[in-house]
Design an enzyme around this catalytic site. Structure first.
Site, PDB file in Angstrom:
ATOM      1  N   ARG A  44      -4.000 -10.622  -0.006  1.00 29.42           N
ATOM      2  CA  ARG A  44      -2.719 -10.841   0.670  1.00 29.42           C
ATOM      3  C   ARG A  44      -2.770 -12.132   1.477  1.00 29.42           C
ATOM      4  O   ARG A  44      -1.808 -12.906   1.480  1.00 29.42           O
ATOM      5  CB  ARG A  44      -2.373  -9.667   1.583  1.00 29.42           C
ATOM      6  CG  ARG A  44      -2.009  -8.392   0.850  1.00 29.42           C
ATOM      7  CD  ARG A  44      -1.548  -7.318   1.814  1.00 29.42           C
ATOM      8  NE  ARG A  44      -0.284  -7.662   2.441  1.00 29.42           N
ATOM      9  CZ  ARG A  44       0.162  -7.121   3.567  1.00 29.42           C
ATOM     10  NH1 ARG A  44      -0.578  -6.227   4.215  1.00 29.42           N
ATOM     11  NH2 ARG A  44       1.326  -7.485   4.078  1.00 29.42           N
ATOM     12  N   CYS A  72      -1.476 -10.033  11.558  1.00 28.38           N
ATOM     13  CA  CYS A  72      -1.745  -9.346  10.292  1.00 28.38           C
ATOM     14  C   CYS A  72      -0.423  -9.317   9.538  1.00 28.38           C
ATOM     15  O   CYS A  72       0.285 -10.316   9.511  1.00 28.38           O
ATOM     16  CB  CYS A  72      -2.316  -7.953  10.550  1.00 28.38           C
ATOM     17  SG  CYS A  72      -1.316  -6.929  11.675  1.00 28.38           S
TER      18      CYS A  72
END
Length: 283
Positions: free
Chosen positions: A182, A241
């Site tokens: 990611r 995040c």
């Protein structure tokens, strides 16, 4: 007065704590981003005896606008009321746990510090460690002893905004806690845009854990973070995040390692990438 637990607590330490006289509230924060009902369902089936449940979306997040990320922080007054509902006061030792290695428990840990509450720790190893140590579990819904909303106190944890971070890019150490694929922009299962904030360093939150599912020793964590960030860099570090949850795991790891002073960008990638004028990077 017993010294409070402020980062991690072992299952054995928690058993001793619950057998003593210190006012203690245990909160299960188990969650699954792919199935938001799963954590609460698991808690309702079996949980650490006497533990309450807080839901990431309902209790540990505020209203979403489409531009402020998937898990924006709730207002301080709303969260103060949530804490009061569970009977949490400044004199309470809070212990958070989950069943996913600690990211959701770490979110509650960070949020309590954001409210100025020092005596909060994450159960190292979560429910598995508790059961392995012979800790009691049941399916009974505990009855809280409600208190007034948590009083306004100076935060022990700092945040930063998207605008402030944008102005500091290149001059701040930014750490992304998402999985490597990611971070690199190879896949993006949760947000509309793949990639990362330019200049971010990568530290997958699960790298804080050993093979046994518990946090690595403080000395090892300190060495790993200093290798990533350099020495004396905590105060110049911002954690992020996907939506401000797993970044709290890295913040907890650094705090446990004696590296205090980092900030959280709570909006994280889900907020950052919602504005097409903000820069992104891949690779």
């Amino acid at each position: 007065m017993t010294r409070p637990f402020t980062t991690l607590i072992s299952a054995r330490e928690l058993r001793d704590l619950l057998a003593g006289t210190t006012p203690t509230v245990v909160v299960d924060c188990s969650f699954d981003l792919a199935d938001p009902d799963d954590g609460e369902f698991a808690w309702s089936a079996v949980h650490l005896a006497g533990s309450f449940y807080l839901h990431l979306d309902r209790d540990l997040s505020g209203s979403k606008t489409g531009l402020n990320g998937r898990h924006p922080l709730p207002g301080r007054a709303a969260f103060a009321a949530t804490l009061g509902r569970l009977g949490i006061t400044p004199a309470t030792q809070v212990v958070a746990l989950d069943r996913q290695g600690g990211p959701y428990a770490s979110r509650l840990w960070w949020m309590l510090r954001w409210m100025g509450h020092e005596a909060v720790a994450v159960l190292d190893g979560g429910l598995d460690a508790w059961r392995a140590a012979g800790g009691a579990v049941d399916a009974q819904v505990p009855v809280a002893k409600p208190a007034a909303p948590y009083p306004e106190r100076a935060p022990l944890a700092a945040t930063t905004s998207a605008d402030a971070l944008l102005a500091q890019l290149g001059r701040v150490r930014l750490v992304d806690a998402r999985a490597g694929e990611r971070f690199r922009g190879e896949v993006e299962p949760l947000d509309k845009v793949a990639g990362h904030i330019p200049g971010a360093l990568h530290r997958f939150f699960k790298d804080n854990l050993g093979r046994d599912g518990r946090f690595k020793p403080a000395e090892q964590l300190r060495a790993e973070y200093e290798a990533l960030l350099g020495r004396d860099a905590a105060a110049q570090t911002v954690h992020q995040c996907g939506s401000g949850v797993t970044a709290c795991h890295n913040l907890l790891a650094m705090e446990h390692a004696g590296l205090s002073g980092s900030r959280l960008y709570a909006g994280s990638w889900s907020e950052w990438s919602a504005d097409p004028t903000r820069p992104i990077a891949v690779g």
